[in-house]
Design an enzyme around this catalytic site. Structure first.
Site, PDB file in Angstrom:
ATOM      1  N   LEU A 109       0.493  -0.969   0.181  1.00 20.28           N
ATOM      2  CA  LEU A 109      -0.342  -0.091   0.472  1.00 20.28           C
ATOM      3  C   LEU A 109       0.623   1.215  -0.114  1.00 20.28           C
ATOM      4  CD1 LEU A 109      -2.566  -1.260   2.585  1.00 20.28           C
ATOM      5  CD2 LEU A 109      -2.613  -1.387   0.254  1.00 20.28           C
ATOM      6  N   ASP A 110       0.653   2.219  -0.925  1.00 18.09           N
ATOM      7  CA  ASP A 110       1.403   3.554  -0.716  1.00 18.09           C
ATOM      8  C   ASP A 110       1.191   3.813   0.445  1.00 18.09           C
ATOM      9  OD1 ASP A 110       1.564   3.301  -3.488  1.00 18.09           O
ATOM     10  OD2 ASP A 110      -0.481   4.382  -3.920  1.00 18.09           O
ATOM     11  N   LYS A 111       2.284   4.692   0.565  1.00 18.18           N
ATOM     12  CA  LYS A 111       3.069   5.532   2.240  1.00 18.18           C
ATOM     13  C   LYS A 111       1.349   6.365   2.449  1.00 18.18           C
ATOM     14  CE  LYS A 111       5.810   8.328   4.305  1.00 18.18           C
ATOM     15  NZ  LYS A 111       7.554   9.326   4.266  1.00 18.18           N
ATOM     16  N   LYS A 202      -5.216   5.187  -7.957  1.00 15.16           N
ATOM     17  CA  LYS A 202      -4.883   6.821  -8.152  1.00 15.16           C
ATOM     18  C   LYS A 202      -4.794   6.619  -9.482  1.00 15.16           C
ATOM     19  CE  LYS A 202      -2.945   7.298  -3.659  1.00 15.16           C
ATOM     20  NZ  LYS A 202      -0.741   7.323  -2.846  1.00 15.16           N
TER      21      LYS A 202
END
Ligand code: URA
Length: 258
Positions: A109-111, A202
């Site tokens: 998962l992205d930061k 995104k």
């Protein structure tokens, strides 16, 4: 789980559990402090089956398992990696008693993304879940710019073209609510995708002229993130979840289908 070998070196098992380094365990064995099925062992390289054999240290039974499976509610601000020189990782959120098993995140998962992250040291299971041919569905909730409606739902169902030319697999988009704050309109949506390209959610919204403001993963295959699990906390998978996960074949649950 996942057909691992059944016997292992005793020093490896005890090392994992934090009983000591290889050298320390050797010393303990010399002192007669480690027994296997009631017999003192001198060689810590002796193999034992943690499910069948009784290992004792100083007369106390050792409870060993090879694999751990943790469901974490990842908070924003930590990265999905096992170690990093600058950033805090999801592994840093675990106590030593779990870190000794060398868990790693299954996928990323992205930061700035929150939500469900599976952590395990079961490489075979992780490989299965990440395999593109498995099409494991992942559901996200997001706040995105603009009023999302039937047009975007249709585009996502057909597949959108990302900035690198990749055409996404059919995805299920639902609009949960629309908010108007001053001049800005945002939509809270739920999106289920069956693949995991870099920044996929995104980039999908960018492809329809929107932008993700907030992103949270709420489900992965048969696993669901419950509201009671606070950000930054984790729990072990239940027996039931583990069973569902290891026999997981997408499409077995109607709501998993995009
Ligand atoms: N898609 C994204 O864009 N980011 C994530 O963290 C997960 C899916």
């Amino acid at each position: 789980m996942a057909g691992g070998k059944t016997t292992q070196r005793i020093d490896k098992m005890l090392g994992h559990l934090g009983y000591g380094s290889r050298a320390e365990l050797k010393k303990m064995a010399k002192q007669g402090r480690i027994t296997l099925n009631g017999n003192v062992i001198k060689d810590t390289g002796t193999q034992a089956d943690p499910d069948q054999d009784r290992i004792e240290v100083d007369g106390e039974l050792v409870l060993y398992r090879e694999h751990i499976y943790l469901l974490m509610h990842k908070p924003a601000g930590v990265i999905s990696a096992t170690e990093d020189t600058r950033e805090k990782t999801v592994i840093d959120l675990l106590p030593e008693s779990y870190r000794v098993f060398s868990p790693f995140p299954v996928g990323r998962l992205d930061k700035d993304t929150e939500g469900l992250l599976l952590l395990t040291n079961d490489g075979a299971l992780a490989h299965e879940l990440l395999s593109p041919r498995k099409h494991v569905p992942k559901t996200y909730e997001a706040d995105v710019i603009g009023e999302i409606g039937p047009y975007e739902i249709q585009r996502f169902a057909e597949g959108v073209t990302l900035d690198d030319g990749y055409i996404t697999k059919p995805a299920k988009l639902q609009v949960l609510s629309i908010q108007e704050t001053g001049v800005q309109v945002t939509s809270r949506i739920s999106l289920t995708i069956t693949e995991g390209k870099f920044h996929q959610v995104k980039r999908m919204f960018e492809s329809v002229g929107s932008k993700v403001l907030y992103l949270k993963r709420t489900a992965m295959g048969p696993l669901r993130l419950e509201d009671s699990l606070a950000k930054g906390s984790y729990r072990e998978l239940t027996e039931e979840e583990l069973k569902l996960l290891s026999g997981y074949s997408p499409g077995t649950a109607a709501e998993d289908k995009p």
